[in-house]
Design a protein around this motif. Sequence first.
Motif, PDB file in Angstrom:
ATOM      1  N   MET A   1      -1.795   8.343 -50.386  1.00 15.56           N
ATOM      2  CA  MET A   1      -2.193   8.488 -49.088  1.00 15.56           C
ATOM      3  C   MET A   1      -3.234   9.755 -49.457  1.00 15.56           C
ATOM      4  O   MET A   1      -3.339  10.802 -48.479  1.00 15.56           O
ATOM      5  CB  MET A   1      -1.154   9.001 -48.303  1.00 15.56           C
TER       6      MET A   1
ATOM      7  N   GLN B   1       1.268  11.631 -45.858  1.00 14.09           N
ATOM      8  CA  GLN B   1       1.576  10.498 -45.034  1.00 14.09           C
ATOM      9  C   GLN B   1       1.541  10.587 -43.609  1.00 14.09           C
ATOM     10  O   GLN B   1       1.583  12.024 -43.267  1.00 14.09           O
ATOM     11  CB  GLN B   1       3.061  10.126 -45.472  1.00 14.09           C
TER      12      GLN B   1
ATOM     13  N   GLU C   1      -7.116   5.274 -39.897  1.00 15.24           N
ATOM     14  CA  GLU C   1      -6.571   5.274 -41.330  1.00 15.24           C
ATOM     15  C   GLU C   1      -7.066   3.747 -42.165  1.00 15.24           C
ATOM     16  O   GLU C   1      -7.569   3.862 -43.119  1.00 15.24           O
ATOM     17  CB  GLU C   1      -5.233   5.513 -41.655  1.00 15.24           C
TER      18      GLU C   1
END
Length: 324
Positions: A169, A222, A234
């Motif tokens: 991430m 995250q 995302e």
Amino acid sequence: MTATFPIVRPRRLRRTEALRGLVRENAITAQDLIYPVFVEEEIDEPLAIPTMPGVFRIPERRLAAEIEAIAQDGVTSVILFGISHHKDANGSDSWNTDGLMARMVRIAKAAAPDMVVITDNCFCEYTDHGHCGVMSGNDVDNDATLANLGRQAVVAIDAGADIVAPSAMMDGQVQAIRAALDAAGHTEAPIMAYSSKFASAFYGPFRAAAGCELKGNRLSYQMDPMNGREALRESLIDEAEGADFLMVKPALAYLDVLAELRSRTLLPLVAYQVGGEYAMIKFAAEAGAIDEARAVRETLGAMKRAGAALIISYFARDVVRDGI
Ligand code: PBG
Ligand code: ZN
């Protein structure tokens, strides 16, 4: 003669198993499932994971036999997680050409050449602090971590991995990995992006399984579980960076994200039924509260309905072996 009410009777199509089969909209096949395998170096015996009944850390020395048995059961894809005994601040063992990640890929591919072998590309299993990258003060340094992700992905593909699956991430990680792979001549190596990955309580059992030393949390990298639109953003960023698959993780609590993403991309989507989701079903079944096989079918079916092409699940081996 006048029709009797009701004219519309959906039950007509539910009368027999054959009729139900005729109108069944979704199925789960072996090709849809990816089985996670935990591999620990320097141990001799498989180690049961108490928070995930039925899941074991496999000794590296026994990995070849285990992969053969998994293939024998009909599983066609695995994702490998290493449990390192060579942790350091940056997780450098993960990009060592003779480190655990490279070795486990080589062993798995040699044992079952037709198996799709995927690597989870991150650092938390290889860092002594348990975070998913290089620390700078109290936070993970995004761009320093990108360079290491590129190295790690090249090592994984050099070792024979079929797909790399970055799960750190970090912003820009798909682009950085694509560039590193291409520069190494691996233009054909696909990237399965953990694209919408939430900071989830459901990773608790995994952290025990993977021997993650993390103190603190991953909230600065995250995603916030409250955010749906950001999750779409995302994933769409990862698509723009060149991802070949997009993933939503965890699965069951985020089916809205999966379904919405399905309508916004043409890429294959992956759902990850994580350790906590597995544990909930296992422990509830052990307590006699629910029927395990039916609960597994229902949850995997929900992921398919929501749009998952592929599902990563600790139940994958049972489902493929025993049917669903
Ligand atoms: C590593 C990674 C995690 C999982 C997959 N890759 C743990 C985490 O982010 O803390 C979770 C898998 C599971 O919970 O079953 N970044
Ligand atoms: Zn990580």
